[in-house]
Design a protein around this motif. Structure first.
Motif, short mmCIF file in Angstrom:
data_model
loop_
_atom_site.label_atom_id
_atom_site.label_comp_id
_atom_site.label_asym_id
_atom_site.label_seq_id
_atom_site.Cartn_x
_atom_site.Cartn_y
_atom_site.Cartn_z
N ASP A 42 0.95 -1.38 0.19
CA ASP A 42 -0.07 0.04 0.14
C ASP A 42 0.78 1.35 -0.03
N ARG A 43 1.92 1.23 0.70
CA ARG A 43 3.04 2.40 0.90
C ARG A 43 3.30 2.65 -0.65
N LEU A 44 3.75 1.29 -1.27
CA LEU A 44 4.41 1.62 -2.50
C LEU A 44 3.36 2.23 -3.55
N ARG A 45 2.15 1.75 -3.29
CA ARG A 45 1.11 2.57 -4.43
C ARG A 45 0.92 3.90 -4.03
N GLU A 46 1.26 4.31 -2.62
CA GLU A 46 0.69 5.86 -2.19
C GLU A 46 2.06 6.60 -2.97
N LEU A 47 3.03 5.99 -3.02
CA LEU A 47 4.33 6.56 -3.70
C LEU A 47 4.13 6.61 -5.24
N GLY A 48 3.16 5.82 -5.71
CA GLY A 48 3.20 6.19 -7.16
C GLY A 48 3.63 4.82 -7.91
N TYR A 49 3.84 4.01 -7.35
CA TYR A 49 4.35 2.68 -7.82
C TYR A 49 3.21 1.86 -8.24
N PRO A 50 3.08 1.07 -9.46
CA PRO A 50 2.15 0.39 -10.04
C PRO A 50 2.14 -1.16 -9.63
N VAL A 51 1.64 -1.32 -8.36
CA VAL A 51 1.68 -2.78 -7.93
C VAL A 51 0.44 -3.23 -8.09
N ARG A 52 0.28 -4.37 -8.79
CA ARG A 52 -0.91 -4.97 -9.09
C ARG A 52 -0.95 -6.61 -8.18
N ALA A 53 -2.19 -6.36 -7.54
CA ALA A 53 -2.56 -7.71 -6.70
C ALA A 53 -3.35 -8.68 -7.48
N ILE A 54 -2.86 -9.73 -7.76
CA ILE A 54 -3.63 -11.05 -8.50
C ILE A 54 -4.19 -11.75 -7.30
N SER A 55 -5.32 -11.84 -7.41
CA SER A 55 -6.15 -12.87 -6.27
C SER A 55 -6.16 -14.28 -6.93
N GLY A 56 -6.65 -15.19 -5.92
CA GLY A 56 -6.71 -16.42 -6.51
C GLY A 56 -5.46 -17.58 -6.08
#
Length: 81
Positions: A42-56
């Protein structure tokens, strides 16, 4: 705070070096709980890094294309007088 900063840099490095990571594997590599890993993501996303979570079952985390980091290195320079 220094531990968090160094862990975040390590997390970015891991995400950049391998396409897909399971949450469990990343948490083990960073020696943190899955909850701490989620907060770091979440912190990385707040800093603008597009981290994608893949469920399953085969899910995990991925740093999206275009999010390359410059090489991180530390050098010492001699001061000239």
């Amino acid at each position: 705070m220094a531990d968090t900063s160094s862990r975040m840099l390590r997390l970015l490095s891991l995400l950049q070096n391998c396409r897909d990571w399971s949450g469990r594997t990343l948490a083990e590599r960073l020696d943190v709980s899955p909850r701490t890993l989620r907060r770091d993501i979440d912190r990385l996303r707040e800093l603008g890094y597009p981290v994608r979570a893949i469920s399953g079952v085969r899910g995990g985390y991925r740093l999206e294309a275009g999010a390359a980091l410059p090489p991180l290195c530390s050098t010492t320079r001699k001061r000239s007088r």
